[in-house]
Motif scaffolding. Structure first.
Motif, PDB file in Angstrom:
ATOM      1  N   ALA A 248     -34.519   3.993 -10.329  1.00  0.00           N
ATOM      2  CA  ALA A 248     -33.939   3.318  -9.164  1.00  0.00           C
ATOM      3  C   ALA A 248     -32.688   4.021  -8.652  1.00  0.00           C
ATOM      4  O   ALA A 248     -32.295   3.841  -7.504  1.00  0.00           O
ATOM      5  CB  ALA A 248     -33.629   1.856  -9.490  1.00  0.00           C
ATOM      6  N   VAL A 249     -32.046   4.829  -9.493  1.00  0.00           N
ATOM      7  CA  VAL A 249     -30.871   5.590  -9.028  1.00  0.00           C
ATOM      8  C   VAL A 249     -31.187   7.088  -8.939  1.00  0.00           C
ATOM      9  O   VAL A 249     -30.279   7.909  -8.842  1.00  0.00           O
ATOM     10  CB  VAL A 249     -29.621   5.346  -9.912  1.00  0.00           C
ATOM     11  CG1 VAL A 249     -29.164   3.900  -9.786  1.00  0.00           C
ATOM     12  CG2 VAL A 249     -29.871   5.694 -11.380  1.00  0.00           C
TER      13      VAL A 249
ATOM     14  N   LYS B  24     -24.709   5.912 -12.364  1.00  0.00           N
ATOM     15  CA  LYS B  24     -25.406   6.842 -11.459  1.00  0.00           C
ATOM     16  C   LYS B  24     -25.599   8.192 -12.141  1.00  0.00           C
ATOM     17  O   LYS B  24     -25.164   9.236 -11.652  1.00  0.00           O
ATOM     18  CB  LYS B  24     -24.640   7.005 -10.141  1.00  0.00           C
ATOM     19  CG  LYS B  24     -24.585   5.731  -9.308  1.00  0.00           C
ATOM     20  CD  LYS B  24     -23.998   5.994  -7.917  1.00  0.00           C
ATOM     21  CE  LYS B  24     -23.862   4.708  -7.113  1.00  0.00           C
ATOM     22  NZ  LYS B  24     -22.765   3.840  -7.609  1.00  0.00           N
TER      23      LYS B  24
ATOM     24  N   ALA C  27     -32.302  -7.192 -19.080  1.00  0.00           N
ATOM     25  CA  ALA C  27     -32.862  -6.272 -18.086  1.00  0.00           C
ATOM     26  C   ALA C  27     -31.855  -6.017 -16.955  1.00  0.00           C
ATOM     27  O   ALA C  27     -31.722  -4.892 -16.482  1.00  0.00           O
ATOM     28  CB  ALA C  27     -34.174  -6.828 -17.529  1.00  0.00           C
ATOM     29  N   GLU C  28     -31.131  -7.057 -16.527  1.00  0.00           N
ATOM     30  CA  GLU C  28     -30.121  -6.825 -15.485  1.00  0.00           C
ATOM     31  C   GLU C  28     -29.003  -5.938 -16.012  1.00  0.00           C
ATOM     32  O   GLU C  28     -28.445  -5.120 -15.277  1.00  0.00           O
ATOM     33  CB  GLU C  28     -29.516  -8.127 -14.937  1.00  0.00           C
ATOM     34  CG  GLU C  28     -28.607  -7.820 -13.744  1.00  0.00           C
ATOM     35  CD  GLU C  28     -27.875  -9.023 -13.173  1.00  0.00           C
ATOM     36  OE1 GLU C  28     -28.065  -9.309 -12.002  1.00  0.00           O
ATOM     37  OE2 GLU C  28     -27.090  -9.677 -13.907  1.00  0.00           O
TER      38      GLU C  28
ATOM     39  N   PHE D  42     -26.849   1.599 -12.344  1.00  0.00           N
ATOM     40  CA  PHE D  42     -26.160   1.592 -11.049  1.00  0.00           C
ATOM     41  C   PHE D  42     -24.687   1.975 -11.198  1.00  0.00           C
ATOM     42  O   PHE D  42     -24.090   2.570 -10.308  1.00  0.00           O
ATOM     43  CB  PHE D  42     -26.297   0.229 -10.367  1.00  0.00           C
ATOM     44  CG  PHE D  42     -27.661  -0.005  -9.764  1.00  0.00           C
ATOM     45  CD1 PHE D  42     -28.211   0.908  -8.872  1.00  0.00           C
ATOM     46  CD2 PHE D  42     -28.406  -1.134 -10.089  1.00  0.00           C
ATOM     47  CE1 PHE D  42     -29.471   0.706  -8.311  1.00  0.00           C
ATOM     48  CE2 PHE D  42     -29.673  -1.342  -9.546  1.00  0.00           C
ATOM     49  CZ  PHE D  42     -30.204  -0.420  -8.651  1.00  0.00           C
TER      50      PHE D  42
ATOM     51  N   GLU E  77     -38.220  -0.485 -19.141  1.00  0.00           N
ATOM     52  CA  GLU E  77     -37.196  -0.799 -18.135  1.00  0.00           C
ATOM     53  C   GLU E  77     -36.082   0.245 -18.062  1.00  0.00           C
ATOM     54  O   GLU E  77     -35.418   0.368 -17.040  1.00  0.00           O
ATOM     55  CB  GLU E  77     -36.590  -2.186 -18.382  1.00  0.00           C
ATOM     56  CG  GLU E  77     -37.515  -3.334 -18.016  1.00  0.00           C
ATOM     57  CD  GLU E  77     -38.054  -3.269 -16.592  1.00  0.00           C
ATOM     58  OE1 GLU E  77     -37.234  -3.196 -15.662  1.00  0.00           O
ATOM     59  OE2 GLU E  77     -39.281  -3.265 -16.421  1.00  0.00           O
TER      60      GLU E  77
ATOM     61  N   PHE F 138     -30.170  -2.338 -15.668  1.00  0.00           N
ATOM     62  CA  PHE F 138     -30.057  -1.877 -14.277  1.00  0.00           C
ATOM     63  C   PHE F 138     -28.589  -1.673 -13.887  1.00  0.00           C
ATOM     64  O   PHE F 138     -28.256  -0.732 -13.177  1.00  0.00           O
ATOM     65  CB  PHE F 138     -30.744  -2.856 -13.315  1.00  0.00           C
ATOM     66  CG  PHE F 138     -32.214  -2.583 -13.136  1.00  0.00           C
ATOM     67  CD1 PHE F 138     -33.129  -2.969 -14.099  1.00  0.00           C
ATOM     68  CD2 PHE F 138     -32.690  -1.904 -12.023  1.00  0.00           C
ATOM     69  CE1 PHE F 138     -34.491  -2.696 -13.959  1.00  0.00           C
ATOM     70  CE2 PHE F 138     -34.050  -1.624 -11.864  1.00  0.00           C
ATOM     71  CZ  PHE F 138     -34.947  -2.031 -12.834  1.00  0.00           C
TER      72      PHE F 138
ATOM     73  N   ALA G 105     -21.156  -3.322  -9.435  1.00  0.00           N
ATOM     74  CA  ALA G 105     -22.546  -3.065  -9.034  1.00  0.00           C
ATOM     75  C   ALA G 105     -23.408  -4.324  -9.027  1.00  0.00           C
ATOM     76  O   ALA G 105     -24.592  -4.258  -8.713  1.00  0.00           O
ATOM     77  CB  ALA G 105     -23.182  -2.014  -9.946  1.00  0.00           C
ATOM     78  N   VAL G 106     -22.831  -5.465  -9.393  1.00  0.00           N
ATOM     79  CA  VAL G 106     -23.599  -6.717  -9.326  1.00  0.00           C
ATOM     80  C   VAL G 106     -22.793  -7.773  -8.584  1.00  0.00           C
ATOM     81  O   VAL G 106     -21.571  -7.677  -8.456  1.00  0.00           O
ATOM     82  CB  VAL G 106     -23.968  -7.303 -10.718  1.00  0.00           C
ATOM     83  CG1 VAL G 106     -24.896  -6.376 -11.480  1.00  0.00           C
ATOM     84  CG2 VAL G 106     -22.729  -7.619 -11.529  1.00  0.00           C
TER      85      VAL G 106
END
Lengths: 344, 344
Positions: free
Chosen positions: A107-108, A87, A76-77, A84, A100, A80, A234-235
């Motif tokens: 979220a973006v 974009k 899941a990360e 991210f 998800e 995301f 991004a993390v």
């Protein structure tokens, strides 16, 4: 609240047999559990930001260079992080599929075009997908086998999609998290195409095959190292815990466990599908460790009364009340599901 | 590569005494280690997305409603989540400070204005900070005590900053991750102001105090529940592993360990500061479990030759070659650092 819409929530549903989440019913291999117990002595230091040991072990197993792997705090990360990093302005998402992808894209602020699949086609992707893969699309996620339907997109179709994505500069994320449970999963995988296709990203998890959902470890593989670099940006650097790294390295030694799982799941999946059909339910063919079926609207509630939790799939885009998913568990549990259905 | 610029990288620097990372030198409490060993039996299920047990325990300890807490996969994930949720256009960052604020803001394309602090002021925030807190600023991060300098921003100053942030609608993130090591940390904390200030966010970690950097668990507390909700939307639902939740709940029982740590760290910090000064180094006062000092440019390399790794701080914005940070460790290790310095 968004956090509470998924399956597997045994914390607010105690004392049930959980068919709503899809982990390996054999439970975590002893080697993984031992690695976690041993890791208790190693938590005082920060995790290795490069995941060196895990990376080398996995790279060897997959026959890819280690630089092609990005590790995340669960698949899941990784999803995301892809969102991210890219974009994207516009994404194409088949529906129904795993929620998800849409959450991460939302979220973006990404615009999402939905490619609807239909029950009459067993929710399969059709040839007309090609006409949706236009230049304005930045990314597409394909879950194979699909969650929650279990449907497989065959390799010829995936190859066509991959070629079209190359042409139109579309990042193609193929989620193969459940392919480990398919009996001939290797032949369905697009892993061998990574070297030829710089737009292809393959997503994988340790969660499902090794029943380590509570540890959080997933990854993706791609030859698009520029994308992977942007995902790193991004993390946080320490996104994969020391415990997850050690547990993952231990899991990769469990070849026999993985093979046995595959064989047993196939056997039980066929048994359970037939038994569900015998109870009058409409069951889709599946290559995952779960089965999708349709039945009466009150099936979820009635099974909960019997202490059995299945996944009510009515909140998936493109599905409706009366759609359900049930994990393929060990035979004795599967029997209990069928007995409960029979008693309703 | 960004991932390799931090301290604590014992994986590429084997067999050294690590003064470069800042965890509790007493190591993880036995209760936390036991919780991890026990957690090995619970990894087969997905983590509780609500972190219920951990949330209730922490909420009670902090005397805040559980809804005011957001948990992350380490404080670093919380920082990234704040950035992804706020999507700020412009941020104010003191310099030098912890690098992850800037990394996280860069990941969302935020413009950053730097508020420089100077050695002659012990890198303290000055009254003129108020004039930088203008309406065009969306967020400011203040690390208190500051990493890497150990400098504390006193509460009067923080109250003025907090008021100004309220006036100008600026989210004020105060990173109190190292405040647990300050001898009178409670009185320096802004935790009591949360109810009065809807723009205030306090960041905390389990990592440092409980020496569980390898587990990954951090959180923030705020009465800005809209921000917390947006942070939830910006991360996967299962971001905190089952292991981290159980380890965290166990850690919160370790009051005696926390108190002992505070007392011992104070004693050792004073001893080490004096001893470093005796070696001709210029040492800043610190309330953290680390000391910032300046010395000759080759100190890092020379200490590495002696098997001791300190943090070379020259890559922090606003610092320069010859700036270093060393953790306050147990006395026998601190003695080794001093002996090594003496032998150079």
């Amino acid at each position: 609240m968004k956090k509470l819409v998924h399956g597997g929530d045994i914390y607010r549903n105690k004392n049930v047999i959980d068919f709503s989440s899809n982990c390996n019913p054999f439970g975590p291999p002893e080697g993984v559990k031992q690695a976690i117990r041993d890791a208790a002595e190693k938590i005082g230091e920060y995790p290795d930001v490069m995941c060196t040991e895990l990376r080398e072990t996995l790279a060897e197993k997959l026959c890819v260079p280690g630089e092609m792997i990005f590790f995340g705090n669960g698949a899941a990360e990784v999803i995301f992080s892809i969102a991210f990093a890219l974009k994207p302005e516009k994404a194409l998402l088949p529906a129904p599929t795993f929620a998800e992808y849409e959450q991460a894209l939302a979220a973006v602020g990404c615009e999402i075009e939905h490619y609807m699949t239909y029950e009459k086609d067993s929710f399969g992707i059709r040839e007309d997908m090609m006409s949706f893969l236009t230049e304005d699309i930045d990314v597409i996620f394909i879950c194979n086998p699909n969650n929650p339907t279990g449907t497989v997109t065959d390799k010829d179709m995936l190859m066509k999609i991959a070629d079209r994505c190359m042409e139109n500069d579309i990042t193609l994320v193929i989620d193969e998290c459940f392919l480990d449970f398919a009996y001939e999963g290797q032949s369905m995988s697009m892993m061998n195409e990574l070297a030829n296709n710089g737009k292809l990203v393959i997503l994988k998890a340790f969660t499902k095959l090794y029943a380590m959902a509570g540890v959080r470890l997933g990854y993706c593989v791609s030859s698009d190292t520029d994308l992977l670099e942007r995902m790193n940006d991004a993390v946080q650097p320490w996104n994969v815990s020391t415990i997850a790294q050690l547990a993952g390295a231990a899991a990769l030694k469990e070849d026999e466990y993985a093979e046995r799982t595959c064989m047993e799941i196939k056997k039980e999946r066929l048994w359970l599908a037939d038994a569900l059909k015998d109870e009058g339910l409409k069951v889709l063919d599946s290559e995952g460790n779960y089965l999708f079926f349709t039945g009466s609207d009150d099936l979820y509630d009635k099974l909960m009364e019997k202490g059995i939790m299945i996944r009510d799939c009515s909140n998936y885009r493109g599905l409706y009340r009366g759609c359900y998913r049930a994990a393929v568990k060990l035979h004795e549990d599967n029997v209990k599901l069928i007995e409960a259905l029979r008693s309703i």
